[in-house]
Write an enzyme that holds these catalytic residues in place. Structure first.
Site, PDB file in Angstrom:
ATOM      1  N   HIS A  43     -11.258  -3.429   2.527  1.00  0.00           N
ATOM      2  CA  HIS A  43     -11.004  -3.217   4.152  1.00  0.00           C
ATOM      3  C   HIS A  43     -11.780  -1.681   4.494  1.00  0.00           C
ATOM      4  O   HIS A  43     -11.800  -1.489   5.731  1.00  0.00           O
ATOM      5  CB  HIS A  43      -9.500  -2.975   4.470  1.00  0.00           C
ATOM      6  N   ASP A  44     -12.389  -1.199   3.564  1.00  0.00           N
ATOM      7  CA  ASP A  44     -13.030   0.151   3.993  1.00  0.00           C
ATOM      8  C   ASP A  44     -14.778   0.083   3.855  1.00  0.00           C
ATOM      9  O   ASP A  44     -15.453   0.648   4.168  1.00  0.00           O
ATOM     10  CB  ASP A  44     -12.832   1.063   3.290  1.00  0.00           C
ATOM     11  N   ASP A  87       1.018  -1.311  -0.037  1.00  0.00           N
ATOM     12  CA  ASP A  87      -0.080   0.040  -0.089  1.00  0.00           C
ATOM     13  C   ASP A  87       0.995   1.134  -0.127  1.00  0.00           C
ATOM     14  O   ASP A  87       1.817   1.202   0.785  1.00  0.00           O
ATOM     15  CB  ASP A  87      -0.861   0.082   1.323  1.00  0.00           C
ATOM     16  N   ASP A  93      -3.181   4.777  -2.362  1.00  0.00           N
ATOM     17  CA  ASP A  93      -4.102   5.201  -1.606  1.00  0.00           C
ATOM     18  C   ASP A  93      -4.486   6.808  -1.713  1.00  0.00           C
ATOM     19  O   ASP A  93      -3.798   7.585  -2.025  1.00  0.00           O
ATOM     20  CB  ASP A  93      -3.415   5.128  -0.198  1.00  0.00           C
ATOM     21  N   GLU A 139      -6.535   3.915  -5.770  1.00  0.00           N
ATOM     22  CA  GLU A 139      -7.792   4.074  -5.301  1.00  0.00           C
ATOM     23  C   GLU A 139      -8.111   5.535  -5.514  1.00  0.00           C
ATOM     24  O   GLU A 139      -7.691   6.441  -5.097  1.00  0.00           O
ATOM     25  CB  GLU A 139      -7.436   3.903  -3.600  1.00  0.00           C
TER      26      GLU A 139
HETATM   27  O1  TEU Z   1      -9.482   5.609   1.867  1.00  0.00           O
HETATM   28  C1  TEU Z   1      -9.691   6.775   1.288  1.00  0.00           C
HETATM   29  C2  TEU Z   1     -11.146   6.932   1.395  1.00  0.00           C
HETATM   30  O2  TEU Z   1     -11.439   7.990   0.588  1.00  0.00           O
HETATM   31  C3  TEU Z   1     -11.887   6.199   2.262  1.00  0.00           C
HETATM   32  O3  TEU Z   1     -11.488   6.308   3.561  1.00  0.00           O
HETATM   33  C4  TEU Z   1     -13.429   6.674   2.162  1.00  0.00           C
HETATM   34  O4  TEU Z   1     -13.451   7.825   2.652  1.00  0.00           O
HETATM   35  C5  TEU Z   1     -13.955   5.775   3.287  1.00  0.00           C
HETATM   36  O5  TEU Z   1     -13.826   4.462   2.874  1.00  0.00           O
HETATM   37  C6  TEU Z   1     -15.625   6.128   3.706  1.00  0.00           C
HETATM   38  O6  TEU Z   1     -16.293   5.671   2.453  1.00  0.00           O
HETATM   39  C7  TEU Z   1      -8.067   5.120   2.060  1.00  0.00           C
HETATM   40  C8  TEU Z   1      -8.045   4.005   2.716  1.00  0.00           C
HETATM   41  O7  TEU Z   1      -8.533   2.807   2.033  1.00  0.00           O
HETATM   42  C9  TEU Z   1      -8.616   3.914   4.084  1.00  0.00           C
HETATM   43  O8  TEU Z   1      -8.462   2.796   4.730  1.00  0.00           O
HETATM   44  C10 TEU Z   1      -8.008   4.993   4.970  1.00  0.00           C
HETATM   45  O9  TEU Z   1      -8.565   5.156   6.073  1.00  0.00           O
HETATM   46  C11 TEU Z   1      -7.752   6.289   4.068  1.00  0.00           C
HETATM   47  O10 TEU Z   1      -7.446   6.136   2.728  1.00  0.00           O
HETATM   48  C12 TEU Z   1      -6.824   7.368   4.833  1.00  0.00           C
HETATM   49  O11 TEU Z   1      -5.555   6.942   4.592  1.00  0.00           O
END
Ligand code: TEU
Length: 558
Positions: free
Chosen positions: A330-331, A98, A201, A258
Site C-alpha cells: 500500500h506504500d 497491523d 509498522d 516492516e
Molecule cells: O511506513 C513506514 C515507512 O517508512 C514508509 O512510510 C516509507 O517512508 C514510505 O513508504 C516512503 O517510501 C509505514 C506504513 O506502511 C505507511 O503506510 C505509513 O504511512 C507509515 O508507516 C506511518 O505509519
C-alpha cells in the site's frame, strides 16, 4: 530448522478502505471483507494482513490510531472484527493485523492528556521539550512526510513534541516503561481474540538517538533524513527483545516486520531462529533507483538490477530465516507498472514478474489486486491525490525547480495512491467495489480489467496466480518450494532471471525478462513442465528457447 505453522502459507494484504464496501458509503469495510472470504479461499491464501482498521481520524489512512481497542466506525464494529476472525478461521485463514506503535494519532487520549498536562504521566508517553520562538529545535531531522520532526504542542506556545511521520502522528516514547507496558497489554488483548499475529509498522523507528542532536543537512531545507539518525541509534534490540518476550512468543504468533535501515549483521537476530520476528519484508527491490532527495529524481529499476537485488537478498537470508517477498504494497506503485518496462503490461509480463517473485525462498505476500494485474493510473490530476506523502513530494519537486507537469509525472508514477484505487471486482458501475461513490477514484481500466473477466479463464493473470499458490501448497512440491535453497542459474545472462529451488526435488524457475526471445542452457534433463505462462515450450537438446516474457517452472531429474 524448527517447522512453524506459517512457513508454507501464502499471505495476502488487504487495504480495507479500498477492498470491498458493503454499505455503500464509498469506503471498504469489515463486512465487505467477510463477504469475500470464499474468494480468498478460492485463491488459496491462508494468511490475510489487514492494514489498520482501528479507530482513527484517517489522516494517514489508519496509520494514525486514536484508540487501539476499537474499530473505526467507517470500517465496522468490534463485533464485525470478531466475526471476521472467526469466519476466516473457518475458511482456513489467519487474520493478521497491523501494529502501529511507533506513534499514535494526535486524537489518542494519551496525547490529549499529554497536552493538558505535559509534566504528568502522559507527557512522558511522548517526546516533549521546552522551546521558545527563535530557538533552534532539539534536532534538525526531517519527518518522513516533510518538514521538521517538531511541532508546537497543541495548546502551548513554549513546548514542542516529536513526530517522525506527520505532525498528527506523535511518536510514542519507548524509553518509558509505563508506555511499553500499555503497548504489551494491548497486543496481548488482541492476541487473546485469536488473531494470527501482526505486521509491525515502521518498527526500527521506536529507538531514537538521544539526546537529540543535529546532523549535516542533506537538502537546502537545512534538515537531514531521519535515516541518518537511525543508522547511529543503538538499543532497538533491547526494546524488541522485551516486546517479543512479553507478547508474541506467548502465543506463537506470526509476525512480519516492516524493517528498513537494519544493520546487515542484525539479520539473524531479527529473523533467525528465535529472532524477534517470524519474518520481515525484503525491500531491496523497492529501494532500487530511489533518491532520498525526492521522487522527481527517482528512476525505475532495470530487469538486471531487479534480478541482482533479489538474488542478493536470497543469499543474505539463506541460512538465517525467511524474508517476506512482495512486488508491491500500500506504500508503493503497482509492481507491474514499476518493474516492467514502460508500456509493457501484457498478461505474460505480469505473470512473469509475479511468478519470479512468488517462487523465491521466503513467504509470498500478494497485495490486493496484484492477482488480477492491477496497474498504476496514468491520468492522475493533482486534485485527485489523497496521500499526505504524495502531496509533500509535489512541493519538494517544485522547490527543486521542476515544472508542474514534471512534478505531476513523478507523483503519477510513485504515488502510494496507485495502490489504493479500489479493487476491481467486475465491470459494472462502481466496479463491484461500492454501490456509492468510491472514496478514491477507480482506475479507468476497470471495465476491461477486473476479476469477473478473469475468473475461470485459464489464461488469465488471476488463474495463473491460483496455480502458483496451488503449486506451493501441493504435496509434491511444497517441501522444495518452502524449504529448498535458491541457487541462481546463469545469473550473468542478460535479462534472464533463472534460479533453482533445490530441496527434496530440484525445480528450475526461468524467466525471460525482456520483449526479445533468448535461449537458455538447461542445468540438467527435464522431468516435467510444471508451469508455463505461454502456450508453447520449445526445448532443443540441452537448451530451451524462451519467447518474450516467458516464464517456465520445470522439474529436473535428480
Ligand atoms: O511506513 C513506514 C515507512 O517508512 C514508509 O512510510 C516509507 O517512508 C514510505 O513508504 C516512503 O517510501 C509505514 C506504513 O506502511 C505507511 O503506510 C505509513 O504511512 C507509515 O508507516 C506511518 O505509519
Amino acid at each position: 530448522m524448527e517447522r512453524k505453522w506459517w512457513h508454507g502459507k501464502t499471505a495476502y494484504q488487504i487495504y480495507p478502505k479500498s477492498f470491498c464496501d458493503s454499505d455503500g458509503d464509498g469506503i471498504g469495510d469489515l463486512q465487505g471483507i467477510i463477504s469475500k472470504l470464499d474468494y480468498l479461499q478460492e485463491l488459496g491464501v491462508e494468511i490475510v494482513w489487514l492494514s489498520p482498521v482501528y479507530r482513527s481520524p484517517l489522516v494517514d489512512q489508519g496509520y494514525d490510531i486514536s484508540d487501539y481497542y476499537s474499530i473505526d466506525p467507517r470500517f465496522g464494529s468490534m463485533a464485525d472484527m470478531d466475526e471476521l476472525i472467526a469466519r476466516a478461521q473457518e475458511h482456513g485463514i489467519s487474520i493478521v493485523m497491523d501494529l502501529v506503535v511507533n506513534h499514535c494519532s494526535d486524537e489518542h487520549e494519551w496525547f490529549r492528556r499529554a497536552c493538558q498536562n505535559p509534566e504528568g504521566p502522559y507527557g512522558r508517553f511522548f517526546y516533549i521539550r521546552d522551546w521558545h520562538e527563535g530557538e533552534p529545535l532539539p534536532c534538525n531531522w526531517r519527518s518522513y512526510f516533510g518538514g521538521p520532526c517538531w511541532d508546537l504542542l497543541p495548546g502551548h506556545t513554549d513546548k514542542i513534541y516529536f513526530h517522525a511521520f506527520h505532525k498528527r502522528q506523535p511518536d510514542l516514547n519507548w524509553e518509558n516503561p509505563a508506555l511499553r507496558q500499555e503497548i504489551y497489554k494491548m497486543i496481548n488483548w488482541w492476541l487473546q481474540k485469536g488473531l494470527g499475529g501482526f505486521r509491525i509498522d515502521a518498527i526500527i523507528n521506536i529507538k531514537k538517538l538521544l539526546p537529540f542532536r543535529d546532523f549535516p543537512a542533506d537538502r537546502d531545507d537545512g534538515l537531514c533524513a531521519i535515516q541518518t539518525m537511525l543508522a547511529r541509534a543503538e538499543g532497538v534490540k533491547d526494546f524488541l527483545q522485551e516486546l517479543v518476550r512479553e507478547t508474541f512468543r506467548r502465543y506463537d504468533a506470526f509476525t512480519v516486520g516492516e524493517v528498513f535501515d537494519e544493520k546487515p549483521e542484525d539479520l539473524p537476530q531479527i529473523i533467525g531462529e528465535n529472532g524477534f520476528f517470524s519474518s520481515m519484508f525484503d525491500f531491496s527491490q523497492k529501494l532500487l533507483g530511489q533518491d532520498r532527495r525526492g521522487w522527481y529524481l527517482c528512476r525505475r529499476p532495470t530487469a538486471e538490477e531487479y534480478k541482482k537485488a533479489a538474488f542478493a537478498a536470497q543469499a543474505k537470508a539463506a541460512n538465517i530465516g525467511f524474508y517476506s517477498n512482495i512486488i508491491e504494497n500500500h506504500d508503493q506503485p503497482r509492481g507491474v507498472s514499476h518493474y516492467l518496462p514502460q508500456g509493457e503490461r501484457s498478461d505474460a509480463a505480469k505473470k512473469l514478474l509475479g511468478g519470479l517473485n512468488f517462487l523465491l525462498r521466503g513467504l509470498p505476500f500478494l497485495y490486493q489486486g496484484q492477482e488480477i494485474g492491477m496497474e498504476n493510473r496514468d491520468d492522475w490530476t493533482l486534485a485527485e491525490f489523497d496521500d499526505i506523502g504524495t502531496l509533500d513530494q509535489y512541493r519538494v519537486a517544485l522547490r527543486a525547480g521542476c515544472r508542474p507537469e514534471q512534478a505531476l509525472a513523478a507523483l503519477a508514477h510513485y504515488s502510494r495512491d496507485n495502490a489504493r484505487t479500489p479493487f476491481q471486482w467486475d465491470g459494472s458501475e462502481g466496479a463491484g467495489f461500492s454501490a456509492g461513490t468510491p472514496w478514491m477514484p477507480l482506475h479507468p481500466n476497470y471495465r476491461q480489467l477486473n476479476l469477473a473477466g478473469q475468473r475461470g479463464r485459464p489464461d488469465s493473470v488471476y488463474e495463473f496466480y491460483r496455480r502458483l499458490i496451488a503449486l506451493r501448497r501441493s504435496p509434491d512440491y511444497a517441501e522444495t518450494l518452502v524449504y529448498g535453497e535458491t541457487l541462481p542459474w546463469l545469473s550473468e545472462q542478460h535479462n534472464l532471471m533463472a534460479y533453482l529451488r533445490r530441496g527434496e526435488r530440484t525445480l528450475l524457475v526461468a524467466g525471460n525478462f525482456q520483449a526479445e526471445e533468448q535461449d537458455m542452457l538447461l542445468p540438467g534433463p527435464v522431468r516435467a513442465l510444471l508451469l508455463n505462462n505461454l502456450e508453447s515450450f520449445s526445448q532443443n537438446g540441452e537448451s530451451v528457447h524462451l519467447l518474450p516474457w516467458q516464464l517456465l517452472v520445470l522439474e529436473l531429474e535428480e
